[in-house]
Design an enzyme around this catalytic site. Structure first.
Site, PDB file in Angstrom:
ATOM      1  N   GLU A 180       0.799  -1.230   0.000  1.00  0.00           N
ATOM      2  CA  GLU A 180       0.000   0.000   0.000  1.00  0.00           C
ATOM      3  C   GLU A 180       0.828   1.275   0.000  1.00  0.00           C
ATOM      4  OE1 GLU A 180      -0.852  -2.604   1.930  1.00  0.00           O
ATOM      5  OE2 GLU A 180      -2.876  -3.095   1.260  1.00  0.00           O
ATOM      6  N   HIS A 183     -10.180  -4.410  11.060  1.00  0.00           N
ATOM      7  CA  HIS A 183     -10.824  -4.360   9.750  1.00  0.00           C
ATOM      8  C   HIS A 183     -12.181  -3.674   9.807  1.00  0.00           C
ATOM      9  CE1 HIS A 183      -7.785  -7.380   8.935  1.00  0.00           C
ATOM     10  NE2 HIS A 183      -7.993  -7.206   7.657  1.00  0.00           N
TER      11      HIS A 183
END
Lengths: 465, 337
Positions: free
Chosen positions: A197, A266
Site C-alpha cells: 500500500e 478491519h
C-alpha cells in the site's frame, strides 16, 4: 573589500552564545570552508567556517567572550594587500537579533511591524445538483455497479485515467467493484499491484504529479493506514508547498467504515481523519446515484480525492438516472427529506440508520429534515445551517468514534454560525468509543442504531415517549 | 568502481578513467562551484537568522548531481529528499528564486510557502524537495510509471540517501519498478551518515548498490566525489532505463562536509575524517587540478570564474534578503486547485 564575520545562530531560537575558541589569528590567510572558531551554547558546540577567502584582518571579539549576541561582528576578513588599519568596526552596537532588512522598511521584508490580521478563509461554493430531465429513465443499480460504471465511463473518456490496486484486475476486485474493467481496458490501465500500500500509493501520487489521473483502490481503508503518509504529506500538501505548481489529480477509493464481524483492525471509520486535512477532498456517498455521480466528479477533479465507500452498501440498490453523463457536484450536501421539526445530518452507512429512524419519526408525527452530507471536505455547512435555522434542532449520525468526529465538527460550526437559532444542544449519534469487538452482541452495541437516532431526536425535541 | 554492468555499451570505460573534454571539465567546475558557493552563502544567511527552520547543505556532494545531470537529457524527471538545493541549481532553476524560498519570500520558487525542503518546477520536471525520508522513492517510481504509461522515453532520476535506503517503501518501490520494468535510476547518495548515525550502525549490509539484487535490479558503487565517474556510471544507468530494461541503482559514495542540518555540530565523526575528505577528495579541487594540469585554464581564469559565481550568489542573497514576504492573502491560496 573587507568582509565582516558575524556571530552565527546555530538554530532559529539561539540569541547568544560564547566564543569558545579562535582557531586563527590576525594575519592568517583563510579560504572558504576553513574552520576559524568554535562557539558554544548550552546545547551544542559548533564550528564557525569562513565563507570567503581572505586574511583575518581583525579579531573583534576575543576568545572566551560570554553571551555574545547573534549577528555581532566577531572578526573582519580583508583581501590580500588590504591593511587592517582601514577596518572600522562599530563594536558598541551589536546587530543583535535585528534583521538586516529593517534598513528598508519600505520594502516590507519581515519586520517587527504588526502582522496584518489573518485573512478570511475563502468560502467554498458548490454547484447545485444538475436537474434530472423529466422523463429520464431511472434504473435500479447497486452501489457496486454504479461505482464500476463511473470508472468505466471516465476511463472511456480520458486515456490518462487508470485504476490500480490489489486484486483489481484478474480477480475482478476483492469486492468486485472493478468487475469487467480489465476486459474492457486491458492490463495497461487496470493494474494488479503487489500487497504494498505505501509503495503503490506513493507511486500513484508520483504518476499524478507527472499528469496521469490514477484511481488507487485500497482493498479497504484499514490498509490505507500503511499509506497515509503519502496521502497526506505528498498528495494533499504538494500543491500548496509548490506555490501552486504541482497538482495531484488522484482518487484514493475503497471501502471504509465498520464491516461485519471482522474485528477491530478491519472495522473502523476514517471519515474524520481525512476530513481533517486541508488539501484533500473527502467524499463519502450513500446512494448509488450519488456514488456514481460523485466518483465521476472525483476522477475529473484536479485535486487528491479520498473516496470512502462502504462494503455493506455495495450490494444495496438505488435508482440511478440513465443519462449519458450523470455527475454530482463535490462539496454539496443533499436534502433527502424536507421537514420543519429537527435536522438529522449523516453520511454513508449512517444514512441507513438515519433513514430508518426518519421513517419511524415521521410516522409518529415528527417532521424530520434529513441531510446526506455526501462530501465531508469541503463540508457543506450552508445547507446544514439553513436547515437548522428552520428547525432549531440537530442530530448527527455516523459510524466513526465520537471524539473529533464529523458530528463534533458540525456541532462546533453550528455554535459559530447558528447559535441563536438553536433550541436544544446538538446531539451526536456515533460509534462507541471502543475498538470494534468481534462478538456479535458486542459489535451491535458498538455501532449506532436507528433506535439511538430516535432517542436523540426525542431528546432535542424534548418529547416524552 | 563499477561492479556490474548490465548495460554493456559503456563497459569499455571500465578500468580506465572516463575522461572529460575541456568544455566538460569547465562546465562541471562552474556548476559545482555555484552549488558550493550558494550553500556557503545559505549557511551564512542561516547564521544571520534570515533562513528559518531546517537547512540541509549539500557541500561536499556536488559531483553527484552534476555528473548525473551531465548524463541526463531535457525531459528527464528528477526528485529528491530534503537536501535539495544542489538538485535545483543543477537543473537550471534560478538561484535567486531558490534563495528567496530559503528566506521565505514572495519571489521564492514556492512563493515562500514551501521552504528549504519543498521546491518544485514543472518546467524542469523537478518534483521536490520532499521532507519525509524515503517518500520520494515511491513518488519517483511513479514518475517513471507515467513515462512508461505515456510511452515517453524519459527517465526518472530518483535520489535518496543512505538513511532512506532503510525505509520499507524503498523496497516496495524496487519491487514494482522491476516487476513493471519502469525507467527509473535510483541514485543513493551515501554520505555515510543518516543524520548522526553512521551507515555501519544502521545497516545490516552496507553495500547499498546490492540492495536491488533480490529484485533483479543491477547496481554499482560509484566514486561520488569524482564527477567523471559519476557521469560515466549515470550514462550507463540512464541508458539501461531508457532502453526499457527497467530500474538501475547507483550508490554514490560521497560525503557531506557540514552537519546534517545547520543545528548539527557533527560530533559523531572525527575532524580528521572530515579534513581528509576535504583535502584529498574534494570534487571541485579535483577538477581544478585537472584544468590547471592540462592547461585548460589558468589560475587567473579560474579566479575570474569564481568571481562570476560569487556575483551570482551575492545577487541571489540580496534578492532573498530584500524581496518582501508573501502577501497575507497567500495564506489561503493554492490549498486546492
Amino acid at each position: 573589500m573587507s568582509v565582516e564575520i558575524l556571530m552565527p545562530a546555530l538554530s532559529p531560537t539561539m540569541e547568544e552564545g560564547n566564543l569558545a575558541k579562535w582557531l586563527v589569528k590576525e594575519g592568517d590567510t583563510v579560504s572558504a570552508g576553513d574552520v576559524i572558531a568554535e562557539i558554544e551554547t548550552d546545547k551544542a558546540t559548533m564550528e564557525v567556517e569562513a565563507v570567503d577567502e581572505g586574511v583575518v584582518g581583525k579579531i573583534v571579539v576575543e576568545e572566551g567572550a560570554q553571551n555574545v549576541k547573534v549577528n555581532t561582528v566577531i572578526a573582519v576578513l580583508i583581501e590580500e594587500g588590504e591593511s587592517a588599519d582601514d577596518i572600522k568596526v562599530d563594536t558598541s552596537a551589536p546587530a543583535a537579533s535585528e534583521e538586516p532588512k529593517q534598513e528598508n522598511p519600505e520594502e516590507s521584508g519581515p519586520s517587527e511591524q504588526e502582522q496584518p490580521s489573518v485573512p478570511a478563509a475563502p468560502v467554498f461554493e458548490a454547484k447545485a445538483d444538475s436537474e434530472i430531465p423529466e422523463g429520464t429513465e431511472m434504473v435500479s443499480t447497486t452501489v457496486r455497479e454504479a461505482l464500476r460504471d463511473a470508472m468505466a465511463e471516465e476511463m472511456r473518456a480520458d486515456g490518462d485515467v487508470f485504476v490500480m490496486g490489489e486484486e483489481v484486475a484478474e480477480y475482478q476486485g476483492a469486492y468486485k467493484v472493478t468487475q469487467g474493467l480489465l476486459q474492457e481496458f486491458g492490463a495497461k490501465r487496470v493494474i494488479d499491484t503487489p500487497i504494498t500500500e505505501h509503495g503503490f500509493a506513493g507511486l500513484g501520487v508520483g504518476a499524478a504529479f507527472a499528469g496521469l489521473k490514477p484511481i488507487v483502490e485500497f482493498m479497504t481503508f484499514n490498509f490505507a493506514m500503511q499509506a497515509i503518509d503519502q496521502i497526506i504529506n505528498s498528495a494533499a500538501k504538494t500543491h500548496y508547498m509548490s506555490g501552486g505548481q504541482v497538482t495531484s489529480p488522484i482518487v484514493f477509493r475503497g471501502p471504509n467504515g465498520p464491516a461485519a464481524r471482522v474485528g477491530a483492525q478491519h472495522s473502523q471509520d476514517f471519515s474524520a481523519w481525512y476530513a481533517h486535512i486541508p488539501g484533500l477532498i473527502v467524499v463519502s456517498p450513500y446512494s448509488a446515484a450519488d456514488a456514481k455521480g460523485l466518483l465521476k466528479s472525483a476522477i475529473r477533479n484536479p485535486n487528491p480525492v479520498v473516496f470512502l465507500e462502504n462494503e455493506l452498501l455495495y450490494g444495496q440498490s438505488f435508482d440511478v438516472p440513465k443519462l449519458a453523463d450523470w455527475t454530482v457536484p463535490l462539496g454539496k450536501a443533499k436534502v433527502v427529506r424536507e421537514g420543519a421539526d429537527v435536522t438529522i445530518v449523516s453520511h454513508s452507512m449512517g444514512m441507513r440508520y438515519a433513514t430508518e429512524a426518519t421513517e419511524k419519526l415521521v410516522e409518529s408525527g415528527i417532521d424530520v429534515e434529513l441531510i446526506d452530507l455526501r462530501t465531508l471536505r469541503p463540508l457543506d455547512m450552508p445547507t446544514v445551517v439553513e436547515s437548522v435555522k428552520k428547525t432549531g434542532r440537530c442530530v448527527t449520525v455516523e459510524e466513526g468514534w465520537p471524539q473529533g468526529s464529523i458530528g463534533s465538527e458540525i456541532a462546533a460550526r453550528l455554535m459559530d454560525e447558528a447559535f441563536d437559532y438553536l433550541d436544544a444542544p446538538v446531539m451526536r449519534v456515533t460509534g462507541k468509543d471502543v475498538p470494534m469487538p468481534y462478538a456479535a452482541n458486542l459489535e451491535k452495541l458498538a455501532l449506532p442504531s436507528a433506535k439511538e437516532v430516535i432517542e436523540a431526536v426525542n431528546a432535542v425535541t424534548y418529547r416524552q415517549v | 568502481m563499477p561492479k556490474k554492468t548490465d548495460a554493456a555499451a559503456k563497459a569499455s570505460t571500465k578500468g580506465n578513467m572516463p575522461a572529460f573534454t575541456k568544455e566538460e571539465e569547465l562546465y562541471a567546475y562552474k556548476e559545482m562551484l555555484l552549488i558550493r558557493r550558494f550553500e556557503e552563502k545559505a549557511g551564512q544567511m542561516y547564521g544571520m537568522g534570515l533562513i528559518g527552520g531546517f537547512c540541509h547543505l549539500y557541500i561536499g556532494q556536488e559531483a553527484v548531481v552534476t555528473g548525473v545531470h551531465m548524463a541526463s537529457k531535457k525531459g528527464d524527471a528528477s526528485i529528491t529528499g530534503y537536501r535539495d538545493h544542489g538538485h535545483m541549481l543543477i537543473v537550471g532553476l534560478d538561484p535567486k528564486a531558490v534563495m528567496a524560498e530559503l528566506t521565505g519570500r514572495k519571489g521564492g520558487l514556492s512563493k515562500g510557502k514551501g521552504g528549504s525542503m519543498h521546491m518544485f518546477s514543472n518546467e524542469e520536471r523537478f518534483y521536490g524537495g520532499n521532507g519525509i525520508v524515503g517518500a520520494q522513492v515511491s513518488l519517483g517510481t511513479g514518475l517513471a510509471f507515467a513515462a512508461k504509461y505515456r510511452e515517453e522515453d524519459t527517465v526518472s532520476l530518483t535520489y535518496f540517501g543512505d538513511g532512506a535506503a532503510n525505509q520499507g517503501q524503498v523496497y516496495e518501490s524496487f519491487n514494482m519498478a522491476k516487476l513493471w520494468n519502469l525507467p527509473v535510476v535510483y541514485i543513493i547518495e551515501n554520505n555515510k551518515y543518516a543524520m548522526g548515525t553512521s551507515l555501519e550502525r544502521a545497516a545490516s549490509t552496507t553495500d547499498l548498490s546490492k540492495r536491488g539484487e533480490s529484485f533483479g535490479i543491477p547496481g554499482e558503487q560509484v566514486d561520488g566525489m569524482d564527477v567523471r565517474m559519476v557521469r560515466d556510471a549515470a550514462e550507463r544507468a540512464i541508458q539501461h532505463a531508457r532502453e526499457g530494461n527497467g530500474p538501475y541503482i547507483l550508490e554514490m559514495l560521497t560525503y557531506r562536509y557540514r552537519g546534517h542540518s545547520m543545528s548539527d555540530p557533527a560530533k559523531y565523526r572525527s575532524k580528521d575524517e572530515v579534513q581528509s575528505m576535504r583535502s584529498e577528495r574534494d570534487p571541485i579541487e579535483q577538477v581544478k587540478a585537472r584544468l590547471l594540469e592540462n592547461e585548460w585554464a589558468t589560475e587567473e581564469e579560474l579566479k575570474d570564474m569564481d568571481k562570476d559565481v560569487r556575483a551570482i550568489v551575492s545577487e541571489a542573497a540580496d534578492f532573498a534578503t530584500n524581496d518582501p514576504e508573501p502577501d497575507a492573502d497567500e495564506l489561503y491560496t493554492e490549498i486546492t486547485v
